[in-house]
Design an enzyme around this catalytic site. Structure first.
Site, PDB file in Angstrom:
ATOM      1  N   GLY A 119      45.330  42.860  34.867  1.00  0.00           N
ATOM      2  CA  GLY A 119      45.883  42.498  33.556  1.00  0.00           C
ATOM      3  C   GLY A 119      46.299  41.041  33.524  1.00  0.00           C
ATOM      4  N   ARG A 173      38.461  43.940  35.217  1.00  0.00           N
ATOM      5  CA  ARG A 173      38.590  44.980  36.245  1.00  0.00           C
ATOM      6  C   ARG A 173      37.157  45.301  36.666  1.00  0.00           C
ATOM      7  NH1 ARG A 173      44.106  46.239  35.624  1.00  0.00           N
ATOM      8  NH2 ARG A 173      44.801  46.035  33.482  1.00  0.00           N
ATOM      9  N   ASP A 229      48.705  44.582  42.629  1.00  0.00           N
ATOM     10  CA  ASP A 229      48.400  45.297  43.871  1.00  0.00           C
ATOM     11  C   ASP A 229      46.914  45.652  44.000  1.00  0.00           C
ATOM     12  OD1 ASP A 229      50.908  45.293  45.071  1.00  0.00           O
ATOM     13  OD2 ASP A 229      51.581  47.050  43.965  1.00  0.00           O
ATOM     14  N   THR A 260      51.615  39.589  37.088  1.00  0.00           N
ATOM     15  CA  THR A 260      51.541  40.780  36.238  1.00  0.00           C
ATOM     16  C   THR A 260      52.870  40.920  35.500  1.00  0.00           C
ATOM     17  OG1 THR A 260      51.310  43.192  36.189  1.00  0.00           O
ATOM     18  CG2 THR A 260      52.173  42.279  38.200  1.00  0.00           C
ATOM     19  N   ASP A 265      54.497  43.458  34.544  1.00  0.00           N
ATOM     20  CA  ASP A 265      55.352  44.620  34.838  1.00  0.00           C
ATOM     21  C   ASP A 265      56.339  44.407  35.982  1.00  0.00           C
ATOM     22  OD1 ASP A 265      54.030  45.992  32.884  1.00  0.00           O
ATOM     23  OD2 ASP A 265      52.717  47.085  34.244  1.00  0.00           O
ATOM     24  N   ASP A 283      55.772  44.938  38.978  1.00  0.00           N
ATOM     25  CA  ASP A 283      55.671  46.174  39.764  1.00  0.00           C
ATOM     26  C   ASP A 283      54.928  45.982  41.090  1.00  0.00           C
ATOM     27  OD1 ASP A 283      53.157  45.717  38.740  1.00  0.00           O
ATOM     28  OD2 ASP A 283      52.820  47.757  38.034  1.00  0.00           O
ATOM     29  N   ARG A 292      53.707  50.639  33.374  1.00  0.00           N
ATOM     30  CA  ARG A 292      52.991  51.869  33.716  1.00  0.00           C
ATOM     31  C   ARG A 292      53.659  52.614  34.859  1.00  0.00           C
ATOM     32  NH1 ARG A 292      47.250  50.157  35.236  1.00  0.00           N
ATOM     33  NH2 ARG A 292      48.417  48.237  35.245  1.00  0.00           N
TER      34      ARG A 292
HETATM   35  P1  ATP Z   1      47.714  44.907  36.955  1.00  0.00           P
HETATM   36  O1  ATP Z   1      48.979  45.311  37.644  1.00  0.00           O
HETATM   37  O2  ATP Z   1      47.920  43.890  35.922  1.00  0.00           O
HETATM   38  O3  ATP Z   1      46.887  46.073  36.507  1.00  0.00           O
HETATM   39  P2  ATP Z   1      46.041  44.737  39.305  1.00  0.00           P
HETATM   40  O4  ATP Z   1      45.592  43.615  40.141  1.00  0.00           O
HETATM   41  O5  ATP Z   1      46.824  45.813  39.989  1.00  0.00           O
HETATM   42  O6  ATP Z   1      46.827  44.135  38.066  1.00  0.00           O
HETATM   43  P3  ATP Z   1      43.694  46.467  39.056  1.00  0.00           P
HETATM   44  O7  ATP Z   1      42.842  46.732  37.887  1.00  0.00           O
HETATM   45  O8  ATP Z   1      44.354  47.614  39.734  1.00  0.00           O
HETATM   46  O9  ATP Z   1      44.778  45.380  38.561  1.00  0.00           O
HETATM   47  O10 ATP Z   1      42.838  45.694  40.161  1.00  0.00           O
HETATM   48  C1  ATP Z   1      42.062  44.567  39.812  1.00  0.00           C
HETATM   49  C2  ATP Z   1      40.719  44.626  40.483  1.00  0.00           C
HETATM   50  O11 ATP Z   1      40.889  44.619  41.912  1.00  0.00           O
HETATM   51  C3  ATP Z   1      39.909  45.891  40.217  1.00  0.00           C
HETATM   52  O12 ATP Z   1      39.208  45.836  39.007  1.00  0.00           O
HETATM   53  C4  ATP Z   1      38.968  45.909  41.405  1.00  0.00           C
HETATM   54  O13 ATP Z   1      37.874  45.047  41.209  1.00  0.00           O
HETATM   55  C5  ATP Z   1      39.831  45.367  42.515  1.00  0.00           C
HETATM   56  N1  ATP Z   1      40.369  46.515  43.285  1.00  0.00           N
HETATM   57  C6  ATP Z   1      41.342  47.354  42.933  1.00  0.00           C
HETATM   58  N2  ATP Z   1      41.546  48.290  43.854  1.00  0.00           N
HETATM   59  C7  ATP Z   1      40.644  48.047  44.824  1.00  0.00           C
HETATM   60  C8  ATP Z   1      40.316  48.671  46.081  1.00  0.00           C
HETATM   61  N3  ATP Z   1      40.986  49.758  46.503  1.00  0.00           N
HETATM   62  N4  ATP Z   1      39.334  48.135  46.820  1.00  0.00           N
HETATM   63  C9  ATP Z   1      38.665  47.043  46.396  1.00  0.00           C
HETATM   64  N5  ATP Z   1      38.928  46.416  45.221  1.00  0.00           N
HETATM   65  C10 ATP Z   1      39.884  46.909  44.458  1.00  0.00           C
END
Ligand code: ATP
Length: 324
Positions: A12, A73, A104, A126, A128, A130, A172
């Protein structure tokens, strides 16, 4: 030795990501390194959607929300084939290390990519707040102030109509925005995943306060507690039916993601972006930039993903006490 550093934003978007891109880009250039901006996160890495960033390319973005590199994503990046495609594109572009700004999920991707041989450094971005390893994530201050501004506006109209506003805020997996804005706006309570709540108790409190002369109320709901059978609308209807106070639900939604970053977010982004480059220049690999006791620190990615995040339960109990 001069390095070529890739930089991307993922997951995000959050206000202040641009400030972090600018800080990391200019810190790297100032230290004699080359920077490649990757568009649309890991998906852009897989598709080879990248270009060299100069100091001028990151002009005029410090005060803007969103991310100039765009974000995405990417399911494909969670596969071995996706990781290998991304690595091939990095090699072709000469990328020797990668700075990723996200949450994360983004760090899990960075961990997989680092295991394939790409040195990665993560910056927490992010709204949140979180991310488990850090007390602060870029974007949180802006988002909570945006939510607060909306709440203040709702308060004007709810006061005029003697209503109860049920306001859903983002979060979330965490209620950090919720508990802060609930405290800052004098809400009756905040429904969040971290702390148990009883809607009937809240209704009882509203009735008591109404009988004592209070005319308007706010209840904050974090998005993590709602689902199809328990929406903010359902909560508002339930309150109206139980208390006789006209209740309206407002879902603030993605408006909380946008807007100019606050001074705090810009300064945090600047410090973290600069720190990330320093780590790489000093030969550190596979680290996450974080805040601990108000200081910028860094952790190994795997350790960072296994940490536990605190929640301000004291603030939550204080806001409940003060809402009389
Ligand atoms: P937000 O908290 O804003 O959602 P985020 O970084 O946690 O941010 P995610 O959509 O969970 O957002 O992860 C971003 C991208 O990281 C995913 O679209 C994917 O490409 C990659 N990713 C997430 N989890 C994994 C994983 N277990 N292994 C490899 N790549 C991953």
């Amino acid at each position: 030795m001069a390095m070529t550093i890739g930089i991307l934003t993922s997951g995000g978007d959050a206000p202040g990501m641009n400030a972090a891109i600018r800080a990391a880009t200019r810190a790297a250039i100032a230290k004699g390194h080359k920077v490649i901006g990757v568009r649309r996160g890991y998906q852009g890495l897989i598709e080879g959607d990248m270009y060299e960033l100069t100091a001028r390319d990151v002009s005029d973005i410090l005060h803007r929300g969103g991310t100039m590199l765009c974000t995405a994503r990417s399911k494909e990046f969670t596969t071995q084939a996706g990781l290998e495609k991304a690595m091939q594109n990095c090699k072709s572009a000469g990328i020797e290390a990668l700075i990723v700004i996200g949450g994360d999920g983004t760090y899990r991707g960075a961990l997989d990519f680092s295991r394939l041989g790409m040195p990665c450094v993560g910056i927490p971005g992010t709204i949140d707040n979180d991310i488990v390893c850090t007390e602060y994530t870029i974007g949180f201050d802006t988002a909570q102030n945006t939510a607060l501004e909306m709440l203040d506006k709702l308060k004007d109209t709810e006061m005029s109509h003697n209503r109860c506003s049920v306001v859903e805020v983002m979060g979330r997996n965490a209620g950090h925005i919720g508990v802060n804005v609930a405290a800052a706006t004098g809400a009756i309570d905040c429904l969040t995943v971290e702390v148990p709540y009883d809607l009937d108790d809240i209704c009882h409190k509203i009735i008591e306060q109404k009988n004592a002369g209070k005319t308007h109320f706010e209840l904050i709901v974090c998005e993590g507690v709602v689902h199809d059978d328990f929406t903010s609308d359902h909560i508002a209807k339930y309150i109206e039916q139980k208390t006789g106070v006209t209740s309206r639900a407002t879902v603030l939604g993605h408006v909380q993601r946008g807007g100019a970053p606050t001074c705090f977010d810009r300064v945090m982004a600047l410090k973290m972006g600069y720190y990330a480059v320093e780590l790489l220049v000093n030969g550190q690999r596979n680290r996450i930039v974080a805040v601990k006791n108000n200081k910028i620190v860094d952790y190994d990615i795997e350790d960072a993903l296994n940490m536990q995040k605190g929640y301000d339960e004291k603030l939550h109990s204080v806001l409940r006490v003060l809402s009389i």
